[in-house]
Design a protein around this motif. Structure first.
Motif, short mmCIF file in Angstrom:
data_model
loop_
_atom_site.label_atom_id
_atom_site.label_comp_id
_atom_site.label_asym_id
_atom_site.label_seq_id
_atom_site.Cartn_x
_atom_site.Cartn_y
_atom_site.Cartn_z
N ASP A 1 21.58 41.96 94.82
CA ASP A 1 22.39 43.09 95.27
C ASP A 1 22.46 43.03 96.79
N LEU A 2 23.47 42.34 97.29
CA LEU A 2 23.55 42.08 98.73
C LEU A 2 24.75 42.81 99.34
N PRO A 3 24.61 43.22 100.61
CA PRO A 3 25.68 43.99 101.26
C PRO A 3 26.78 43.10 101.83
N VAL A 4 27.14 42.04 101.11
CA VAL A 4 28.20 41.13 101.56
C VAL A 4 29.07 40.78 100.36
N SER A 5 30.24 40.19 100.65
CA SER A 5 31.18 39.85 99.58
C SER A 5 30.62 38.73 98.70
N LYS A 6 31.25 38.56 97.56
CA LYS A 6 30.80 37.51 96.64
C LYS A 6 30.95 36.12 97.29
N SER A 7 32.05 35.94 98.02
CA SER A 7 32.25 34.62 98.63
C SER A 7 31.23 34.37 99.74
#
Lengths: 125, 125
Positions: B61-67
């Motif tokens: 669960d990261l605060p960045v986009s999937k790419s």
């Protein structure tokens, strides 16, 4: 009205010669790792760590320009890896071993040890 | 003349699903430090190291986009910090602990330990 004190030149000189360092509690592990992740900067730190006293930038024989060398020392200083200060016209540097060991126990030693082992493997010693 | 074997589609699929990893002797300390110097990548490695088995990227669960997440995993893999492989449609990851410990003794542990201490100091745990 009181005339402003005309000591500006002296003050400016002193301010320019005080180099900005993060305090111990401002140092971040990510910044330290970033600073150490460049081959030239790692080489600088290995040489500094092997020295018994502060080293002048001019003692480093690096395959980059003087301005690039200055940049690398600044990245190391701004990330809390080294301390720099002026003595006369020489800018002296040393590793912030006490701060790094207190914040991230074993990190500096394992990076330096890993770099030594790698240099042996690659025949660079 | 022998007609070429028309197994191209299968071969392509397999090749595309084999992810490139550096061999142990291709891993460099500078690359490992670079990979670990990003806050998101360090967070990924801390989560992987704390897990008992391979983790799917979707578990993070990261605060960045999937790419951007994919990019960070690739940087970690290409620098030898993690191994990734497909199981079905899931891409699973694990830390290359054995390789890193053999190459750079104590480095991974001191980075993870330093990151833990920092998180405690900053009230992030």
């Amino acid at each position: 009205m009181v005339a402003p004190v005309r000591s500006g030149a002296t003050v400016t000189t002193k301010a320019a010669r005080l180099l900005a360092h993060p305090s111990r509690d401002e140092i971040r592990v990510e910044g330290v790792l970033h600073a150490l992740s460049d081959p030239i900067r790692l080489r600088i730190v290995r040489q500094l760590a092997a020295a018994t006293d502060e080293q002048a930038c001019s003692r480093f024989d690096l395959p980059v320009s003087k301005s690039t060398t200055t940049h690398h020392f600044r990245v190391l200083r701004e990330n809390g890896v080294i301390a720099q200060f002026y003595r006369g016209t020489a800018k002296l540097s040393s590793v912030r071993t006490d701060d790094l060991d207190a914040l991230f126990p074993g990190l500096l030693d394992s990076v330096l040890g890993g770099a030594d082992l790698q240099a042996e493997r690659l025949g660079q010693v």
